[in-house]
Design a protein around this motif. Structure first.
Motif, PDB file in Angstrom:
ATOM      1  N   LYS A 145      -9.863  -4.909  -2.359  1.00  0.00           N
ATOM      2  CA  LYS A 145      -8.465  -5.246  -2.607  1.00  0.00           C
ATOM      3  C   LYS A 145      -7.926  -4.367  -3.735  1.00  0.00           C
ATOM      4  O   LYS A 145      -8.063  -4.673  -4.918  1.00  0.00           O
ATOM      5  CB  LYS A 145      -8.331  -6.729  -2.980  1.00  0.00           C
ATOM      6  CG  LYS A 145      -6.887  -7.218  -3.070  1.00  0.00           C
ATOM      7  CD  LYS A 145      -6.849  -8.703  -3.351  1.00  0.00           C
ATOM      8  CE  LYS A 145      -5.425  -9.243  -3.347  1.00  0.00           C
ATOM      9  NZ  LYS A 145      -5.413 -10.722  -3.575  1.00  0.00           N
ATOM     10  N   ARG A 146      -7.310  -3.257  -3.333  1.00  0.00           N
ATOM     11  CA  ARG A 146      -6.755  -2.334  -4.332  1.00  0.00           C
ATOM     12  C   ARG A 146      -5.698  -1.460  -3.663  1.00  0.00           C
ATOM     13  O   ARG A 146      -5.835  -1.053  -2.520  1.00  0.00           O
ATOM     14  CB  ARG A 146      -7.864  -1.472  -4.953  1.00  0.00           C
ATOM     15  CG  ARG A 146      -7.381  -0.651  -6.146  1.00  0.00           C
ATOM     16  CD  ARG A 146      -8.540  -0.070  -6.956  1.00  0.00           C
ATOM     17  NE  ARG A 146      -9.374  -1.132  -7.506  1.00  0.00           N
ATOM     18  CZ  ARG A 146     -10.659  -1.287  -7.231  1.00  0.00           C
ATOM     19  NH1 ARG A 146     -11.267  -0.451  -6.420  1.00  0.00           N
ATOM     20  NH2 ARG A 146     -11.342  -2.269  -7.777  1.00  0.00           N
ATOM     21  N   TRP A 147      -4.644  -1.195  -4.403  1.00  0.00           N
ATOM     22  CA  TRP A 147      -3.568  -0.308  -3.946  1.00  0.00           C
ATOM     23  C   TRP A 147      -4.091   1.127  -3.906  1.00  0.00           C
ATOM     24  O   TRP A 147      -4.843   1.558  -4.781  1.00  0.00           O
ATOM     25  CB  TRP A 147      -2.395  -0.410  -4.910  1.00  0.00           C
ATOM     26  CG  TRP A 147      -1.254   0.544  -4.681  1.00  0.00           C
ATOM     27  CD1 TRP A 147      -1.196   1.853  -5.065  1.00  0.00           C
ATOM     28  CD2 TRP A 147      -0.012   0.260  -4.024  1.00  0.00           C
ATOM     29  NE1 TRP A 147       0.017   2.405  -4.698  1.00  0.00           N
ATOM     30  CE2 TRP A 147       0.762   1.442  -4.054  1.00  0.00           C
ATOM     31  CE3 TRP A 147       0.533  -0.875  -3.425  1.00  0.00           C
ATOM     32  CZ2 TRP A 147       2.043   1.526  -3.517  1.00  0.00           C
ATOM     33  CZ3 TRP A 147       1.819  -0.791  -2.885  1.00  0.00           C
ATOM     34  CH2 TRP A 147       2.555   0.393  -2.932  1.00  0.00           C
ATOM     35  N   GLY A 148      -3.652   1.872  -2.889  1.00  0.00           N
ATOM     36  CA  GLY A 148      -3.903   3.306  -2.865  1.00  0.00           C
ATOM     37  C   GLY A 148      -4.988   3.730  -1.894  1.00  0.00           C
ATOM     38  O   GLY A 148      -5.713   2.927  -1.321  1.00  0.00           O
ATOM     39  N   HIS A 149      -5.078   5.034  -1.732  1.00  0.00           N
ATOM     40  CA  HIS A 149      -6.002   5.682  -0.809  1.00  0.00           C
ATOM     41  C   HIS A 149      -7.238   6.158  -1.556  1.00  0.00           C
ATOM     42  O   HIS A 149      -7.136   6.931  -2.509  1.00  0.00           O
ATOM     43  CB  HIS A 149      -5.284   6.871  -0.146  1.00  0.00           C
ATOM     44  CG  HIS A 149      -6.115   7.671   0.796  1.00  0.00           C
ATOM     45  ND1 HIS A 149      -6.732   7.123   1.895  1.00  0.00           N
ATOM     46  CD2 HIS A 149      -6.425   9.006   0.808  1.00  0.00           C
ATOM     47  CE1 HIS A 149      -7.380   8.075   2.556  1.00  0.00           C
ATOM     48  NE2 HIS A 149      -7.211   9.220   1.909  1.00  0.00           N
ATOM     49  N   CYS A 150      -8.391   5.647  -1.180  1.00  0.00           N
ATOM     50  CA  CYS A 150      -9.670   6.055  -1.787  1.00  0.00           C
ATOM     51  C   CYS A 150      -9.744   5.730  -3.278  1.00  0.00           C
ATOM     52  O   CYS A 150     -10.280   6.509  -4.068  1.00  0.00           O
ATOM     53  CB  CYS A 150      -9.925   7.548  -1.571  1.00  0.00           C
ATOM     54  SG  CYS A 150     -10.269   7.981   0.136  1.00  0.00           S
ATOM     55  N   THR A 151      -9.224   4.577  -3.661  1.00  0.00           N
ATOM     56  CA  THR A 151      -9.196   4.203  -5.081  1.00  0.00           C
ATOM     57  C   THR A 151     -10.373   3.290  -5.439  1.00  0.00           C
ATOM     58  O   THR A 151     -10.233   2.336  -6.198  1.00  0.00           O
ATOM     59  CB  THR A 151      -7.868   3.511  -5.424  1.00  0.00           C
ATOM     60  OG1 THR A 151      -7.611   2.465  -4.470  1.00  0.00           O
ATOM     61  CG2 THR A 151      -6.718   4.504  -5.399  1.00  0.00           C
ATOM     62  N   PHE A 152     -11.534   3.575  -4.908  1.00  0.00           N
ATOM     63  CA  PHE A 152     -12.729   2.779  -5.179  1.00  0.00           C
ATOM     64  C   PHE A 152     -13.247   3.070  -6.586  1.00  0.00           C
ATOM     65  O   PHE A 152     -13.170   4.199  -7.070  1.00  0.00           O
ATOM     66  CB  PHE A 152     -13.831   3.105  -4.168  1.00  0.00           C
ATOM     67  CG  PHE A 152     -13.452   2.826  -2.745  1.00  0.00           C
ATOM     68  CD1 PHE A 152     -13.558   1.551  -2.216  1.00  0.00           C
ATOM     69  CD2 PHE A 152     -12.973   3.843  -1.925  1.00  0.00           C
ATOM     70  CE1 PHE A 152     -13.202   1.299  -0.901  1.00  0.00           C
ATOM     71  CE2 PHE A 152     -12.617   3.603  -0.615  1.00  0.00           C
ATOM     72  CZ  PHE A 152     -12.729   2.324  -0.094  1.00  0.00           C
ATOM     73  N   GLY A 171       0.815  -1.205   0.000  1.00  0.00           N
ATOM     74  CA  GLY A 171       0.000   0.000   0.000  1.00  0.00           C
ATOM     75  C   GLY A 171       0.843   1.246   0.000  1.00  0.00           C
ATOM     76  O   GLY A 171       1.947   1.277   0.549  1.00  0.00           O
ATOM     77  N   GLY A 172       0.329   2.284  -0.625  1.00  0.00           N
ATOM     78  CA  GLY A 172       1.044   3.540  -0.673  1.00  0.00           C
ATOM     79  C   GLY A 172       0.505   4.440  -1.766  1.00  0.00           C
ATOM     80  O   GLY A 172      -0.485   4.117  -2.425  1.00  0.00           O
ATOM     81  N   PRO A 173       1.160   5.572  -1.988  1.00  0.00           N
ATOM     82  CA  PRO A 173       0.729   6.502  -3.034  1.00  0.00           C
ATOM     83  C   PRO A 173       1.203   6.057  -4.415  1.00  0.00           C
ATOM     84  O   PRO A 173       2.058   5.173  -4.539  1.00  0.00           O
ATOM     85  CB  PRO A 173       1.406   7.805  -2.624  1.00  0.00           C
ATOM     86  CG  PRO A 173       2.664   7.354  -1.933  1.00  0.00           C
ATOM     87  CD  PRO A 173       2.296   6.085  -1.216  1.00  0.00           C
ATOM     88  N   GLY A 174       0.644   6.687  -5.428  1.00  0.00           N
ATOM     89  CA  GLY A 174       1.098   6.419  -6.793  1.00  0.00           C
ATOM     90  C   GLY A 174       0.654   5.072  -7.314  1.00  0.00           C
ATOM     91  O   GLY A 174      -0.357   4.506  -6.880  1.00  0.00           O
TER      92      GLY A 174
END
Length: 460
Positions: free
Chosen positions: A386-393, A227-230
């Motif tokens: 299950k997804r990388w990133g913040h608020c990536t719905f 997890g993280g940005p980008g």
């Protein structure tokens, strides 16, 4: 005659009454009435849209002002939902206060009702900071909303100390000379600190002992291993593959180290008078035991490979000089609207992306357990994507959450919130969206739950 606010008496009485003389607007998604204005007493800008085919439900979102023309919100408008919300206040980075944001949202609800009447039901929803105030609205303003959906929403003092814990372990074991608090938001000093931290972690990753200690820090801190940005550097790791899991921990960590791009907890530090982060009295051995079982399994394997003792390192961490939180900061954060106490009084759906390196998914477990302890579990449901990133719905995932809440409000019973059923609903509502709800293996127990006491409230 001007009042103390600088407005005439007539203006003060009607400060919330914007001009509604305009025609209905048209867009590709239908015809709607729109109000775009600001709240004079505070200057917060807001936006309201009510479609001609309004279904009676209002969706209130902290960030609606700028996201009104997003595919998600245009689709909701077409579906008959009214939408309202604000723009983030100027200077928010240096003077963050969720209680003020709640005040703004309630003002917009007043404006809405003054012009369009009371909605049949109001759902407060939002992501990130919008999720933060949604949790608080569910707890302290059940008279103004009927349901709540918080996505990647933080409880700020919890988030600050979860952020502290992993860095504290790294400082104790790998880089005792590097700072972990009071780091500027930006500038040459921030860049210097960021470079030093990255160098320390890159060098640690080259040795068996360093790799073990990185895994220990992530596990104790209850940070996501992926997890993280980008953009995600890789697919989510197989948690049963120690090498793959540790590499993912490292790749995530170097994206989450102190730097100008990871300002989330710096905002929290700057918000209150004094320092909210603290770890006096913390037993890091107990914190380690509360971690994700598969993370701990990897840690023990890595320590064995490095021919080191995790118990010895835990003793070193526990012996390292601690940081004491300031009573003034705890007092500030203890006020209603600024923290959460586990007492939602309306149906509440809480969601997280599991690759969120800003608002750690482990906090959802902490809130869930606190709600159970307080006796409010019947009102709460949780879900993970299950997804990388913040608020990536995806749009479909948002729509599935809203439809689930609508069914709960209309029937008085929760529909199924299993990942399988949520994914089916997401695809039904938006066939082009990805749908990745899944069963998430979280921590055994969240380490940083904090409910203010009377002593916190009076700063003793």
């Amino acid at each position: 005659m001007l009042t103390a606010t600088g407005l005439s008496q007539e203006q003060e009485q009607n400060w919330f009454m914007p001009d509604l003389s305009g025609e209905f607007k048209e867009c590709a998604e239908g015809t709607f009435m729109e109000i775009v204005d600001s709240i004079p007493l505070r200057g917060t800008q807001y936006r309201i849209r009510v479609p001609e085919n309004w279904n009676g439900t209002l969706l209130s979102d902290l960030d609606y002002y700028k996201s009104a023309n997003s595919p998600r919100n245009l689709k909701l408008l077409k579906m008959g939902y009214a939408l309202s919300g604000t723009k983030r206040r100027p200077g928010r980075m240096m003077a963050y206060d969720p209680a003020h944001e709640i005040h703004d949202i309630i003002s917009v609800l007043d404006i809405f009702e003054a012009h369009f009447g009371e909605p049949a039901q109001t759902i407060q929803l939002g992501c990130s900071g919008g999720g933060t105030i949604t949790i608080a609205m569910a707890e302290i303003h059940p008279d103004r909303i009927d349901g709540a959906i918080a996505l990647c929403g933080a409880t700020s003092p919890w988030m600050a100390n979860t952020h502290l814990d992993a860095l504290f372990v790294l400082k104790a074991l790998l880089a005792p000379e590097l700072p972990i608090v009071d780091i500027p938001l930006r500038g040459a000093e921030t860049d210097k600190i960021a470079a030093a931290w990255k160098k320390a972690i890159d060098e640690a990753q080259q040795t068996p002992g360093g790799r073990a200690r990185i895994a220990l820090a992530i596990t104790i801190g209850q940070w996501p291993a992926w997890g993280g940005p980008g953009k995600a550097p890789s697919e989510a790791p197989d948690l049963n593959n120690t090498k793959e899991l540790q590499e993912s921990m490292y790749q995530s960590l170097i994206r989450l180290l102190p730097r100008k791009g990871t300002f989330g907890t710096t905002m929290i530090e700057l918000a209150a008078p004094g320092q909210i982060k603290g770890n006096t009295g913390v037993d890091y051995d107990a914190f380690y035991k509360n971690g994700n079982e598969l993370y701990k399994k990897a840690v023990e394997t890595l320590y064995e490979e490095a021919q080191l003792s995790s118990a010895n390192d835990l003793n070193k961490v526990n012996d390292f000089p601690r940081l004491k939180a300031d009573a003034s900061a705890k007092q500030w954060w203890s006020k209603p609207g600024r923290t959460h106490v586990g007492e939602p009084k309306v149906p509440f759906l809480r969601m997280s992306t599991t690759g969120d390196g800003l608002v750690y998914p482990a906090m959802v477990k902490g809130y869930e357990d606190l709600v159970k302890e307080k006796g409010y579990s019947a009102l709460l449901r949780t879900a993970y994507v299950k997804r990388w990133g913040h608020c990536t719905f995806s749009v479909g995932e948002w729509l599935a959450a809203i439809e689930t809440m609508m069914q709960r409000l209309e029937t008085g019973e929760w529909p199924s919130t299993t990942p399988e059923d949520m994914n089916k609903l997401a695809k039904k509502l938006d066939k082009n969206s990805k749908a990745a709800y899944f069963n998430y293996k979280t921590v055994q127990k969240y380490n940083r739950t904090w409910v203010p006491t009377i002593n916190d409230f009076v700063a003793q």
